[in-house]
Scaffold this active site. Structure first.
Site, mmCIF file in Angstrom:
data_model
loop_
_atom_site.group_PDB
_atom_site.id
_atom_site.type_symbol
_atom_site.label_atom_id
_atom_site.label_comp_id
_atom_site.label_asym_id
_atom_site.label_seq_id
_atom_site.Cartn_x
_atom_site.Cartn_y
_atom_site.Cartn_z
ATOM 1 N N ASP A 148 6.798 -36.856 107.472
ATOM 2 C CA ASP A 148 7.674 -38.002 107.709
ATOM 3 C C ASP A 148 6.796 -39.131 108.247
ATOM 4 O O ASP A 148 6.310 -39.066 109.380
ATOM 5 C CB ASP A 148 8.774 -37.610 108.708
ATOM 6 C CG ASP A 148 9.774 -38.728 108.943
ATOM 7 O OD1 ASP A 148 9.398 -39.905 108.789
ATOM 8 O OD2 ASP A 148 10.927 -38.426 109.306
ATOM 9 N N ARG B 200 23.915 -44.109 89.011
ATOM 10 C CA ARG B 200 23.519 -42.979 89.862
ATOM 11 C C ARG B 200 22.221 -42.385 89.334
ATOM 12 O O ARG B 200 21.334 -41.995 90.091
ATOM 13 C CB ARG B 200 24.623 -41.910 89.936
ATOM 14 C CG ARG B 200 24.136 -40.634 90.622
ATOM 15 C CD ARG B 200 25.237 -39.680 91.093
ATOM 16 N NE ARG B 200 26.386 -39.616 90.236
ATOM 17 C CZ ARG B 200 26.416 -39.001 89.036
ATOM 18 N NH1 ARG B 200 25.342 -38.391 88.572
ATOM 19 N NH2 ARG B 200 27.511 -38.999 88.317
ATOM 20 N N TYR C 119 12.780 -36.533 115.131
ATOM 21 C CA TYR C 119 14.027 -37.296 115.178
ATOM 22 C C TYR C 119 15.210 -36.314 115.310
ATOM 23 O O TYR C 119 15.289 -35.312 114.578
ATOM 24 C CB TYR C 119 14.151 -38.146 113.904
ATOM 25 C CG TYR C 119 15.508 -38.760 113.748
ATOM 26 C CD1 TYR C 119 16.050 -39.525 114.780
ATOM 27 C CD2 TYR C 119 16.266 -38.566 112.611
ATOM 28 C CE1 TYR C 119 17.318 -40.075 114.667
ATOM 29 C CE2 TYR C 119 17.530 -39.119 112.477
ATOM 30 C CZ TYR C 119 18.052 -39.867 113.517
ATOM 31 O OH TYR C 119 19.305 -40.399 113.404
ATOM 32 N N LYS D 278 13.626 -48.388 108.521
ATOM 33 C CA LYS D 278 12.775 -48.772 109.646
ATOM 34 C C LYS D 278 11.734 -49.814 109.201
ATOM 35 O O LYS D 278 12.106 -50.893 108.797
ATOM 36 C CB LYS D 278 12.156 -47.506 110.231
ATOM 37 C CG LYS D 278 13.192 -46.394 110.488
ATOM 38 C CD LYS D 278 14.173 -46.749 111.582
ATOM 39 C CE LYS D 278 15.453 -45.935 111.646
ATOM 40 N NZ LYS D 278 15.498 -44.571 111.247
HETATM 41 C C1 PLP Z 1 11.318 -40.397 112.032
HETATM 42 C C2 PLP Z 1 12.663 -40.508 111.384
HETATM 43 N N1 PLP Z 1 12.899 -39.819 110.248
HETATM 44 C C3 PLP Z 1 14.104 -39.880 109.629
HETATM 45 C C4 PLP Z 1 15.144 -40.631 110.135
HETATM 46 C C5 PLP Z 1 16.478 -40.655 109.443
HETATM 47 O O1 PLP Z 1 16.637 -41.828 108.733
HETATM 48 P P1 PLP Z 1 18.045 -42.568 108.457
HETATM 49 O O2 PLP Z 1 18.568 -43.002 109.775
HETATM 50 O O3 PLP Z 1 17.654 -43.672 107.545
HETATM 51 O O4 PLP Z 1 18.915 -41.544 107.814
HETATM 52 C C6 PLP Z 1 14.933 -41.374 111.306
HETATM 53 C C7 PLP Z 1 16.023 -42.200 111.870
HETATM 54 O O5 PLP Z 1 15.951 -42.698 112.961
HETATM 55 C C8 PLP Z 1 13.663 -41.306 111.949
HETATM 56 O O6 PLP Z 1 13.410 -41.978 113.080
#
Ligand code: PLP
Length: 382
Positions: free
Chosen positions: A174, A48, A101, A199
Site C-alpha cells: 500500500d 462498468r 489503516y 489521498k
Molecule cells: C494507507 C491507506 N490505505 C487504504 C485506505 C482506504 O482508502 P479509501 O478511504 O479510499 O477507501 C486508506 C484510507 O484512509 C489509507 O490511509
C-alpha cells in the site's frame, strides 16, 4: 524513458483524437453505441467494463508506478477487496501489518475472515517477524504499508520481497502514504501496489477512489476480470479528478516533504511531545531504509503527548489552521486523533494505536503558519 515529472504531467493524456482537447474529456456515459451487434468503437460497450476517462487514469497509474497494468476503483478499500478476492481463495492466509489503516484491518478481520481468508499481524519493520508469520504453502500474500498509517513504520521492500517470494507469496504494498512520486515499490520487488487515490494522487480532498498497479500482466487481467464482475468502479468525473490531481503530484509532494520535515523538527524540540514519528528524522529506526527506497520522507507526521490522551485530544481540538478531519494527502493540513477517528475500528485488536497519538497530514500552506498553529494548540493543551 521520460522522467517522473514528465510522466505525471502527460501520462494517459494524448490530446483527444476527435477534437484535440488537451484535458481528457469526461465521458459521462453509461453505455456506448455499437456499429452492428458486437461492433464496438475502441472496445467500449458499457462503463462498468471500461470507460475512456477511466482508461486514461488507469494508464497513468500504470506508468507512474512502472507497472504493466492498472485498475481504478471507487475507493481504496474497494481496490483492496477486489484484489484480495481475485488473488486469494477461501482458506488462504495473508500476513498483514500490525500497524495499518484501521479500515484495511476491518476488511480483513470483519469481512474477509467470514469469507475464509485468515490473517496474521506482524511488524513490517521486522523482516524476521514477517518471515515467522508466513505459513508455507498457505500464505498467498505479504501485505505491507510503508510508511505505515499511523505510526510511520518503514518496511524494507527488497528484503520483504525476498521473504515473500521464497515462500511462493506475493508482496503487496500500500503506497498511499508515499505516493509514486517518492517511492515505486514494483522497482523494489513488489508484485502489486495499492493506492487510496483519495489521498496524495487526488490531492485536493474532493474525491474518493482507489487503484491497483501490477507487475505481472496475468494477475492484472485476473483482477480486471473481477473489477468488472464485482463492479466497484469509479465514475468518469471521479476518474478525471484523480487524473487532474496527478498532474501536480510531484510539486505537491516536494512541498509536503519540506513542510513535514520542518514540523517534525519543531515538534521534536517541544517538551510536551514525548515522541515524534517521522521517517525523515535521523532518530527514526527506519530512517536509513527510507532514505534508500524513498526520494523524500513524505507529508505525514505523528506525535505522542507526554501528558497522555487528554492532551492529545486537546491539541486536536485546539488546532485552527490544521482542520480536524479524517483523511490525508490534500493540499490543506489536517489533524486527527487516530484512536478515536481513523483507527477506532482497530480498538482492542493487535493493531490498536496509542491513545496519546496525534496524526498530522502536513499540507502545502506557509510552514510558519503551520508551526504557529501547532504552537498555540500545544500551549492550549498544557
Ligand atoms: C494507507 C491507506 N490505505 C487504504 C485506505 C482506504 O482508502 P479509501 O478511504 O479510499 O477507501 C486508506 C484510507 O484512509 C489509507 O490511509
Amino acid at each position: 524513458m521520460p522522467g517522473f515529472d514528465t510522466i505525471a504531467i502527460h501520462a494517459g493524456a494524448e490530446p483527444d483524437p476527435a477534437t484535440g482537447a488537451v484535458s481528457p474529456p469526461i465521458y459521462q456515459t453509461s453505455t456506448f453505441k455499437q456499429d452492428g451487434v458486437g461492433g464496438l468503437r475502441g472496445g467500449y460497450e458499457y462503463s462498468r467494463s471500461a470507460n475512456p476517462t477511466r482508461t486514461a487514469l488507469e494508464s497513468a497509474l500504470a506508468e507512474l508506478e512502472g507497472g504493466t497494468a492498472a485498475a481504478a476503483f471507487s475507493s481504496g478499500l474497494a481496490a483492496e477487496d477486489t484484489l484480495l478476492r481475485a488473488a486469494c481463495a477461501p482458506g488462504a492466509h495473508v500476513v498483514i501489518p500490525d500497524d495499518a489503516y484501521g479500515g484495511t484491518y476491518r476488511l480483513f478481520a470483519r469481512v474477509l475472515r467470514q469469507w475464509g481468508l485468515e490473517h496474521t499481524a506482524a511488524s513490517v519493520a521486522d523482516v524476521d517477524a514477517v518471515a515467522a508469520a508466513i505459513q508455507p504453502g498457505r500464505t498467498r500474500m505479504v501485505w505491507v504499508e510503508t510508511p505505515t498509517n499511523p505510526l510511520l513504520g518503514i518496511a524494507d521492500l527488497p528484503a520483504l520481497a525476498k521473504v515473500a517470494h521464497d515462500a511462493g507469496a506475493l508482496l503487496v504494498v500500500d503506497n498511499t502514504f508515499a505516493s509514486p512520486a517518492l517511492q515505486q515499490p514494483l522497482a523494489h520487488g513488489a508484485d502489486v501496489v495499492v493506492h487510496s487515490t483519495t489521498k496524495y494522487l487526488g490531492g485536493h480532498s474532493d474525491v474518493v477512489g482507489g487503484g491497483l498497479v501490477f507487475a505481472d500482466a496475468e494477475l492484472g487481467d485476473q483482477v480486471r476480470f473481477h473489477q468488472n464482475a464485482m463492479g466497484a468502479v469509479p465514475g468518469p468525473f471521479d476518474s478525471w479528478l484523480v487524473l487532474r490531481g496527478i498532474r501536480t503530484l510531484s510539486l505537491r509532494m516536494q512541498r509536503h516533504c519540506e513542510n513535514a520535515a520542518a514540523v517534525a523538527e519543531f515538534l521534536s524540540d517541544d517538551h510536551r511531545v514525548s515522541q515524534v514519528l517521522y521517517p525523515g528524522l535521523t532518530s527514526h529506526p527506519g530512517h536509513e531504509i527510507a532514505a534508500r527506497q524513498m526520494s523524500g520522507f513524505g507529508g505525514m507526521v505523528s506525535f505522542r503527548l507526554a501528558a497522555g490522551v487528554e492532551a492529545a485530544v486537546a491539541v486536536c481540538n485546539g488546532a485552527r489552521l490544521f482542520t480536524l478531519a479524517e483523511s490525508l494527502g490534500g493540499v490543506e493540513s489536517l489533524i486527527e486523533h487516530p484512536a478515536q477517528m481513523t483507527h477506532a475500528s482497530a480498538a482492542g485488536s493487535p493493531l490498536e494505536v496509542p491513545a496519546d497519538l496525534v496524526r498530522l497530514s502536513v499540507g502545502c500552506e506557509d510552514v510558519d503558519d503551520l508551526i504557529a498553529d501547532l504552537r498555540q494548540a500545544l500551549s492550549g493543551a498544557s
